[in-house]
Design a protein around this motif. Structure first.
Motif: not given
Length: 293
Positions: A239-244, A265-267
Motif C-alpha cells: 500500500t502506498v499513500i501519497q500527497q497528490d 493499492h495506491h491512494t
C-alpha cells in the motif's frame, strides 16, 4: 524531558552489525509490525499509530541507523548508509526480537529502507506500507527543471563529503526546522516538545544524515537499477499513500509504483508530508487493511 513512544513501551539496544546498535521501542503483542521513521524525525513520529496498533500487534519502532539515539557509524563508503545496509539492520532487529516475518511500514527515508527490505528480504517482509515517497530510481527521474527546486536538499546532501556537512551544521536548527514547518498542513500536528526533540536529534546527526542522502544519489540508484534490469519486484501486498504531488510535478505516481509492486493499492491523502502525525487514523486504518490482504 525524556520522551517515549508510549508509556508502556520497552526500549532495547539491538546489535545489527559490527559496532552498530539501534535504539528500538517495542509495545503490544501479536504479529510483528515494524515502523520506520522519516527525515528529520525519530521513531517518536509513530506515537499515534503505535498506540492504535499495539492493541493487536507487536509494534517495533527503531531509530534507523544514523538517526535519533541509534549508532551513527562513520561513512567508510556509500555502503555504510545504503538502503541495502539499513534494510539488513531492520531484518536483524526483528530477528533479534523473535520475529522472522513481519509487516513493514516506512515514511520518507524510512519508506526507502522499507522498499529495499522488501526487495532484498521477501522471505521476511509480509506486507509493505510506504508513505509519501517514490522509489529512489523514479524519484531522481521525475525531478526535472525548475520543479526540482522542491527537492533542493537532495542535491545539497548528494555533494562530496566535507561540502554539505559544515554548511548544514552551521545553521542546523534553521535547516531542519524548514522541513518540519514547511512540509506540514497542520502545524499543531507536531507539538513543540516533539519538534524540539526532532531538531536536537537531527543537529546531533548531521554527518550520518548527509551520508544517508548521499547514498541515495549513488549506490541506492545502482541497486534499484539492477533490480529493474533483472525484473525484480515487491512480491508482498503493498500500500502506498501519497500527497497528490505527482500531478503537480507532471507524472503518474500510481504507474511508477505499479512497475515495482504488482500487488499495489495506491491512494492519495489530503495531508501534509507528516501523515502519521497529521492523520494517524488514516495511516493506521490503511495499515490494518493492508494486513488483511
Amino acid at each position: 524531558m525524556t520522551l517515549t513512544l508510549l508509556p508502556e513501551a520497552t526500549y532495547h539496544r539491538v546489535p545489527v552489525a559490527a559496532g552498530v546498535e539501534l535504539n528500538v521501542a517495542v509495545a503490544g503483542s501479536g504479529p510483528a509490525v515494524v515502523l520506520l521513521h522519516g527525515f528529520p524525525q525519530t521513531h517518536l513520529m509513530w506515537r499515534h499509530v503505535a498506540a492504535d496498533l499495539a492493541t493487536d500487534y507487536t509494534v517495533i519502532c527503531p531509530d534507523v541507523r544514523g538517526y535519533g539515539d541509534s549508532d551513527k557509524p562513520a561513512e567508510a563508503n556509500q555502503e555504510t548508509y545504503s538502503k541495502r545496509t539499513m534494510a539488513a539492520d531492520v531484518v536483524a532487529v526483528a530477528k533479534a526480537l523473535g520475529h522472522d516475518r513481519f509487516a513493514l511500514a516506512g515514511h520518507d527515508r524510512g519508506a526507502l529502507v522499507a522498499i529495499r527490505a522488501g526487495l532484498d528480504h521477501p522471505e521476511a517482509v509480509t506486507h509493505l506500507l510506504a508513505l509519501d515517497v517514490l522509489p529512489t530510481l523514479d524519484m531522481w527521474d521525475v525531478l526535472k527543471g525548475a520543479d526540482a527546486k522542491v527537492a533542493w536538499h537532495l542535491y545539497l546532501m548528494a555533494q562530496p563529503a566535507g561540502v554539505p556537512e559544515p554548511m548544514i551544521q552551521a545553521t542546523a536548527d534553521t535547516f531542519f526546522a524548514s522541513f518540519l514547518d514547511g512540509w506540514t498542513n497542520s502545524p499543531d500536528a507536531i507539538p513543540a516538545v516533539y519538534r524540539e526533540a526532532y531538531l536536537e536529534a537531527s543537529a546531533g546527526a548531521v554527518p550520518s544524515i548527509v551520508a544517508d542522502y548521499r547514498a541515495s544519489a549513488g549506490i541506492d540508484v545502482a541497486h534499484d537499477q539492477a533490480d529493474r534490469n533483472a525484473g525484480t519486484t515487491l512480491a508482498m501486498p503493498v500500500t502506498v499513500i501519497q500527497q497528490d504531488w505527482g500531478a503537480a510535478l507532471g507524472y503518474d505516481a500510481r504507474a511508477l509504483w505499479s512497475a515495482w509492486a504488482p500487488r499495489l493499492h495506491h491512494t492519495t491523502l489530503n495531508s501534509g508530508h507528516f501523515m502519521a502525525e497529521e492523520n494517524p487514523a488514516a495511516v493506521s486504518h490503511a495499515l490494518r487493511e493492508l494486513m488483511k490482504r
